[in-house]
Scaffold this active site. Structure first.
Site, PDB file in Angstrom:
ATOM      1  CG  LEU A 101      29.333  40.495  14.887  1.00  0.00           C
ATOM      2  CD1 LEU A 101      28.662  39.357  14.234  1.00  0.00           C
ATOM      3  CD2 LEU A 101      30.868  40.590  14.591  1.00  0.00           C
ATOM      4  CG  ASP A 102      24.199  40.488  18.611  1.00  0.00           C
ATOM      5  OD1 ASP A 102      25.014  40.629  19.804  1.00  0.00           O
ATOM      6  OD2 ASP A 102      23.877  39.237  18.329  1.00  0.00           O
ATOM      7  CE1 TYR A 103      26.814  48.179  22.613  1.00  0.00           C
ATOM      8  CE2 TYR A 103      25.833  47.086  24.467  1.00  0.00           C
ATOM      9  CZ  TYR A 103      26.491  48.185  23.899  1.00  0.00           C
ATOM     10  OH  TYR A 103      26.936  48.978  24.903  1.00  0.00           O
TER      11      TYR A 103
END
Length: 235
Positions: A101-103
């Site tokens: 789950l991206d930053y």
């Protein structure tokens, strides 16, 4: 037990990554380098080393759901020394995030030391919907929503058909519910960028029937037995 399964069940890494480490010559059994993932390990007898570290099977499998805040990475570490989701979970067992789950995104992430389950939930052959609430800058029309549903070309591939529905639109912004079967790098953001929309908020709320519910941001809980059973029995 097969060597790649032994490594994944130890909690060291996923089975897919275990295969890579084996092929790269970074795995030894009783001091001898082994490059075949199917090599049989005598669990109570053989000594297995991965990247110079002795590993053993975890005594107890752990299954955790976390509400990831933004500005946390979903990997063990990175070159920029940014905080990891693992910093938020205080247990003695070594666990790993399932997928990514991206930053700049928030929401549901599963962490476990069950390599088989990790492989199942991340392999594209398994049809597991991941559902997100997405806010974009602009008002989207029905025609664009239908195009998104059918799949669009990004990064030289076509996304699989997905579910997209409008939740609300006001103040020059649209909120949508999006369910995808894939999990490629920044996929949803790139899907909307294809139509000149910028994602300003992205939150994953469920994986299959496992829902984030009312779990506060930055908090975690153990998955219930029925939730673990559901994930293991998913097709």
């Amino acid at each position: 037990m097969r060597l790649n399964k032994f490594i994944s069940n130890s909690g060291y890494t996923s089975r897919r990554k275990a295969d890579e480490l084996i092929f790269e010559g970074k795995v030894k059994i009783n001091g001898e380098t082994v490059k075949e993932p199917g090599t049989q390990v005598q669990v109570s007898v053989d000594i297995v080393e991965v990247e110079g570290k002795n590993i053993s099977l975890e005594e107890e499998m752990k299954y955790i759901i976390l509400n990831k805040p933004i500005k946390y990475i979903t990997s063990v570490k990175d070159q920029f020394d940014r905080p990891s989701v693992l910093d938020l979970v205080d247990i003695k067992e070594r666990i790993y995030p399932v997928g990514r789950l991206d930053y700049d995104s928030s929401g549901l992430i599963i962490l476990t030391n069950d390599g088989d389950l990790t492989y199942k939930l991340t392999h594209p052959k398994h049809n597991i919907y991941k559902t997100y609430i997405v806010k974009i800058n602009g008002l989207i029309d029905d025609e664009t929503i239908e195009k998104l549903k059918k799949g669009v070309y990004i990064d030289n591939y076509r996304t699989r058909p997905c579910k997209v529905s409008l939740v609300s639109d006001d103040d020059r912004k649209s909120v949508l519910k999006v369910s995808i079967l894939e999990g490629r790098n920044r996929q949803i953001r790139k899907m909307f960028e294809k139509f000149n929309f910028r994602v300003v908020y992205l939150r994953r709320i469920s994986i299959g029937e496992i829902s984030l519910g009312e779990l506060p941001s930055g908090q975690w809980r153990h998955l219930r037995d029925d939730e673990v059973k559901y994930l293991k029995e998913m097709e």
